[in-house]
Design an enzyme around this catalytic site. Structure first.
Site, mmCIF file in Angstrom:
data_model
loop_
_atom_site.group_PDB
_atom_site.id
_atom_site.type_symbol
_atom_site.label_atom_id
_atom_site.label_comp_id
_atom_site.label_asym_id
_atom_site.label_seq_id
_atom_site.Cartn_x
_atom_site.Cartn_y
_atom_site.Cartn_z
ATOM 1 C CB THR A 24 7.044 -25.530 -9.453
ATOM 2 O OG1 THR A 24 7.311 -26.871 -10.094
ATOM 3 C CG2 THR A 24 7.905 -24.359 -9.995
ATOM 4 C CB SER A 64 14.670 -29.947 -11.564
ATOM 5 O OG SER A 64 13.277 -30.282 -11.700
ATOM 6 C CB THR A 65 10.443 -28.303 -8.514
ATOM 7 O OG1 THR A 65 10.803 -26.841 -8.401
ATOM 8 C CG2 THR A 65 9.507 -28.754 -7.564
ATOM 9 C CG ASN A 66 10.236 -32.056 -11.468
ATOM 10 O OD1 ASN A 66 9.409 -31.485 -10.436
ATOM 11 N ND2 ASN A 66 10.263 -32.232 -12.520
ATOM 12 C CB SER A 83 -20.156 -32.797 32.445
ATOM 13 O OG SER A 83 -21.732 -32.192 32.324
ATOM 14 C CB SER A 84 -20.942 -27.354 31.029
ATOM 15 O OG SER A 84 -21.879 -27.885 30.073
ATOM 16 C CE LYS A 134 -20.359 -37.790 31.732
ATOM 17 N NZ LYS A 134 -19.411 -37.864 30.803
#
Length: 470
Positions: A105, A144-146, A322-323, A328
């Site tokens: 709604t 309607s929202t529905n 990789s740090s 890698k």
């Protein structure tokens, strides 16, 4: 309240009384209360359902105008505002949370208020006055929202699925290209992560492509599950407070406007309270997610190492892995796709639970269904595109590693059994284990099979043939 504060707001009135709304806002009191009461996820509605709301509200306004329930002047202003909403121009003003109570709604009222205020301005009025265009009396007339919210969800899902299907097809095609390109590359098959009989890398790609082919067909058929809408059913599917002429024509108008194969549900009460169609579609998405996860995991495993793992597939290097470890490179695209598949699977559970917890004449949890379904489709579409362009199209087998694994595995001897028998093949296996040699060395040392026969039995064509002849 200071004078400057008063200048910054306007006072609107609703069922609960006065409500202060930012003076420049296109939304109104209902939306403002929703922002205060149910700010849950911190995310707005999916952009595609906002655009779908524009299409639904436009069809309703046109139908009401054609039937004489709205004046042409008011209807055309609403229609122009709906065009803006569907084109994305008013999306920033749909500000309610994606997850909300009331079966949607708040979303419907947010749309009603924005469209009313925009149409009001077009007709020379002032935001928040609603003297010319009212959110409920005009924009939400006979709705309607529905029935509006579920219809918008279906339209949004159909549009997103129309993007997912070609994304799956393109990914399938990429694997089919590799099926032909690598038809002569022999690699070791594996079952239970142990050596199994040899096959070709092309055949592996063909199997992956076949799984995607099924996904593509299932997704294509999803439109049959979503094309039936309950627009016109109003509150619970009885069409109360809407004229029969409107109910019988509004879906036709929506179908013409959108170009989608929409149809009015034969039983509007059923279509309003039961949302199992969304569960079915979600299950199809989960099946595709399962295949994506399996395919990405297969490639990640085959590319493992490469020095200390299987290393039979070379994936395109897209970034350093990789740090701390130089050189890698991680299979980040495969891992990203896997996470998308996991999230889509989790979305399926959310949709299933939401459907199960609907009660009596309405499912109150449509907002969660909408959020999980639409984001799931979009996520899988993006995953297919990413997987194809950043991984699959650029991968290739490491032919030397594949050949080495085939020649050194005793599982390869299975291909010789029809010609030399199980006992002779077992003798070659014993020789390979004791002397650390490969299948070619064992053949030469034992004399159990000559080189030409061995090469014929281990040819790519023979390994992927459906059984043997003679």
């Amino acid at each position: 309240m200071s004078l400057s504060d008063q200048d910054a707001i306007r006072i609107e009135h609703d069922l609960l009384g006065d409500c202060a709304v930012p003076r420049t806002a296109l939304h109104g009191a209902h939306t403002q209360r929703a922002l205060s009461n149910v700010a849950l996820s911190g995310r707005p509605l999916h952009p595609e359902i906002i655009r779908a709301f524009g299409a639904v509200k436009r069809a309703c306004a046109r139908t009401n105008m054609n039937l004489g329930h709205l004046s042409r002047e008011v209807a055309e202003a609403i229609i122009m505002a709906c065009d803006e909403l569907e084109d994305g121009g008013l999306g920033e003003h749909i500000v309610v949370d994606a997850l909300q109570g009331g079966a949607g709604t708040s979303a419907n009222m947010n749309v009603n208020e924005v469209l009313a205020n925009r149409a009001e301005e077009m007709l020379g009025g002032t935001r928040g006055q609603y003297q010319l265009v009212d959110p409920l009396a005009h924009v939400n007339l006979h709705q309607s929202t529905n029935d509006v919210f579920p219809t918008a969800v279906r339209i949004a899902a159909l549009r997103l699925l129309a993007r997912l299907e070609p994304a799956i097809a393109a990914l399938q095609s990429a694997f089919q290209t590799h099926e032909a390109s690598f038809a002569q590359v022999v690699r070791l098959g594996r079952t239970q992560l142990q050596d199994a009989v040899p096959m070709t890398f092309g055949a592996a790609c063909g199997a992956w492509a076949e799984a995607l082919s099924r996904d593509r067909w299932r997704v294509f058929k999803c439109s049959e599950r979503l094309r039936v809408v309950n627009l016109g059913g109003t509150a619970i599917g009885t069409g109360i407070a809407a004229p029969r002429s409107y109910i019988l024509s509004v879906v036709d108008r929506l179908r013409e406007d959108t170009g989608l194969p929409l149809a009015r549900a034969e039983n509007l009460m059923d279509a309003t309270q039961n949302v199992d169609a969304f569960v079915e579609v979600s299950g199809i998405l989960k099946a595709h997610a399962s295949n994506l996860l399996k395919l990405s995991s297969d490639l990640r495993l085959l590319a493992s190492g490469p020095g200390g793992g299987i290393g039979e597939v070379v994936l395109p290097p897209v970034q350093a892995g990789s740090s701390i470890m130089p050189g890698k490179v991680n299979p980040v695209v495969c891992e990203t796709v896997a996470q998308a598949a996991m999230q889509a699977t989790a979305n399926d559970l959310a949709i299933t639970l939401s459907a199960q917890h609907g009660q009596l004449e309405l499912n109150a949890f449509m907002p969660l269904i909408a959020d999980a379904l639409l984001h799931g489709i979009e996520l899988l579409t993006n995953a297919c595109d990413l997987f194809r362009t950043r991984c699959v199209e650029g991968l290739h087998p490491d032919t030397e590693t594949c050949a080495r694994h085939v020649s050194t595995s005793t599982a390869t001897l299975t291909a010789l059994v029809p010609e030399i028998g199980y006992a002779a093949a077992s003798e070659m296996a014993r020789h390979m284990r004791e002397h650390g040699t490969d299948v070619f060395g064992a053949a030469k040392a034992t004399g159990l099979i000559d080189e030409d026969r061995l090469a014929r039995l281990l040819s790519p064509e023979r390994l992927v043939a459906l059984g043997y002849r003679g």
